[in-house]
Enzyme design. Structure first.
Site, short mmCIF file in Angstrom:
data_model
loop_
_atom_site.label_atom_id
_atom_site.label_comp_id
_atom_site.label_asym_id
_atom_site.label_seq_id
_atom_site.Cartn_x
_atom_site.Cartn_y
_atom_site.Cartn_z
N ASP A 65 -57.86 17.55 -53.87
CA ASP A 65 -57.21 18.28 -52.94
C ASP A 65 -56.77 19.62 -53.29
O ASP A 65 -56.30 19.89 -54.41
CB ASP A 65 -55.99 17.34 -52.34
CG ASP A 65 -56.23 16.53 -51.33
OD1 ASP A 65 -57.44 16.81 -50.45
OD2 ASP A 65 -55.62 15.61 -50.90
N ASP A 117 -53.65 14.96 -52.88
CA ASP A 117 -52.24 15.64 -52.86
C ASP A 117 -51.08 14.63 -52.51
O ASP A 117 -49.86 14.89 -52.81
CB ASP A 117 -51.99 17.01 -52.10
CG ASP A 117 -52.31 16.99 -50.58
OD1 ASP A 117 -52.44 15.85 -50.08
OD2 ASP A 117 -52.09 17.78 -49.77
N SER A 118 -51.49 13.57 -51.93
CA SER A 118 -50.56 12.23 -51.97
C SER A 118 -49.96 12.04 -53.06
O SER A 118 -49.00 11.18 -53.07
CB SER A 118 -51.15 11.16 -51.38
OG SER A 118 -52.69 11.02 -51.96
N LYS A 163 -61.04 19.42 -51.36
CA LYS A 163 -60.81 18.97 -49.98
C LYS A 163 -59.55 19.97 -49.55
O LYS A 163 -58.75 20.30 -50.12
CB LYS A 163 -60.44 17.56 -49.88
CG LYS A 163 -60.18 17.13 -48.53
CD LYS A 163 -60.06 15.58 -48.40
CE LYS A 163 -58.89 15.29 -48.67
NZ LYS A 163 -57.66 15.94 -47.95
N GLU A 215 -57.60 20.68 -45.61
CA GLU A 215 -57.12 20.55 -44.13
C GLU A 215 -57.51 21.60 -43.45
O GLU A 215 -57.23 22.68 -43.75
CB GLU A 215 -55.89 19.70 -44.37
CG GLU A 215 -55.50 18.76 -45.04
CD GLU A 215 -54.25 18.18 -45.10
OE1 GLU A 215 -53.17 18.79 -44.28
OE2 GLU A 215 -53.75 17.25 -46.08
N GLU A 234 -58.50 11.52 -40.33
CA GLU A 234 -57.32 10.64 -40.51
C GLU A 234 -56.65 10.48 -39.10
O GLU A 234 -55.92 11.29 -38.43
CB GLU A 234 -56.60 11.39 -41.42
CG GLU A 234 -55.34 10.53 -41.65
CD GLU A 234 -54.51 10.98 -43.01
OE1 GLU A 234 -53.40 10.35 -43.30
OE2 GLU A 234 -54.88 11.92 -43.61
#
Length: 287
Positions: free
Chosen positions: A103, A64-65, A133, A135, A202
């Site tokens: 993501d 999602d970056s 993925k 978070e 991270e």
């Protein structure tokens, strides 16, 4: 009258002739834990980048970056499921070897395991990716278990979690206090125990990454963590030198930004001097 068009893969920049390889699988990635063969992961958002990176990577992350890298957004928070689906499908089309992980964007999975399943199923159906993925730590462990038990492989992500930037107050390294370090380790262990096939760590102080790597039974993927993780990931555009400002943990392996600027300057000069196009780039009439 209907007309059928076929794409000439020898000339189409969107569909160059592929060199297929056997695609890796999620179980193969998980089995690399402790084998002494570090996993290689980079982000990819487009077909062409996927084609270039795929032969060298075990996993490609549609991160999602892309909100910041592709769209110029201030953070990953505004990224939508539709954005992830569009870029995820492009990366799958452009790859033949790496496991493609996509993501789940902010707001698409936190409300409940059921909501997470709906979002994850949508992404996998729309893209053909192998895994998602998400978070978060202990609070997200039930969701990881819910998805894993229903056939959706999940990669976890702990430590500095960009989607929580508003709560964290920025992108600084995490785990500098004993209490925060303990929480990150507990978060990682909970996600791994819930069934994650891999765990991104991270932006943490190195001892946390080393401890987590030793404690969990799935591979750890470091980014600003430690070389002792089971693998590493970077945003491809960062490591290629397309951005001037990057995080401390980024190593720039090239200066594509500088080279692209120089090429554009040369092109502009030739256009203004009317030396481009030259004889090699124009079509002469047939005799």
């Amino acid at each position: 009258m209907s007309t059928t068009f076929t794409i000439d893969t020898a000339t189409s920049r969107a569909n160059p002739t592929p060199a297929p390889m056997k695609r890796l699988t999620v179980p193969a990635i998980r089995a690399r834990k402790g084998k002494g063969d570090p996993l290689v992961m980079l982000t990819a958002y487009t077909v062409r980048n996927a084609q270039l990176l795929d032969p060298h990577c075990d996993m490609l992350l549609v991160g999602d970056s892309l909100g910041q890298v592709i769209y110029g957004l201030p953070s990953t928070v505004p990224v939508t499921l539709e954005m992830m689906a569009a870029h995820g499908a492009a990366v799958v089309r452009g790859s033949y070897h790496a496991v493609v992980v996509i993501d789940m964007p902010f707001g698409s999975y936190e409300a409940s395991p059921e909501k997470a399943f709906e979002s994850a199923a949508y992404l996998l159906k729309q893209t053909g990716a192998a895994a998602v993925k998400l978070e978060g730590g202990t609070a997200m462990a039930p969701t990881v278990r819910f998805l894993s038990e229903r056939g959706i492989p999940v990669m976890g992500h702990v430590g500095l979690t960009p989607q929580a930037v508003n709560t964290l107050g920025g992108y600084g390294a995490r785990g500098r206090t004993a209490a925060e370090a303990e929480k990150i380790v507990a978060d990682g262990c909970a996600i791994a125990k819930a069934g994650a096939f891999a765990l991104v760590i991270e932006g943490v102080v190195e001892p946390i990454a080393i401890e987590l790597t030793r404690m969990v039974d799935c591979p750890t993927i470091g980014i600003g963590a430690s070389a002792q993780c089971d693998g590493q990931v970077l945003v491809a555009e960062d490591m290629l030198g397309l951005f001037e400002r990057t995080a401390r943990f980024v190593k720039k392996y090239d200066d594509l930004g500088g080279r692209i600027s120089a090429a554009a300057a040369t092109y502009a000069a030739e256009v203004r001097a009317r030396t481009f196009p030259g004889a090699e780039q124009i079509y002469a009439p047939k005799d």
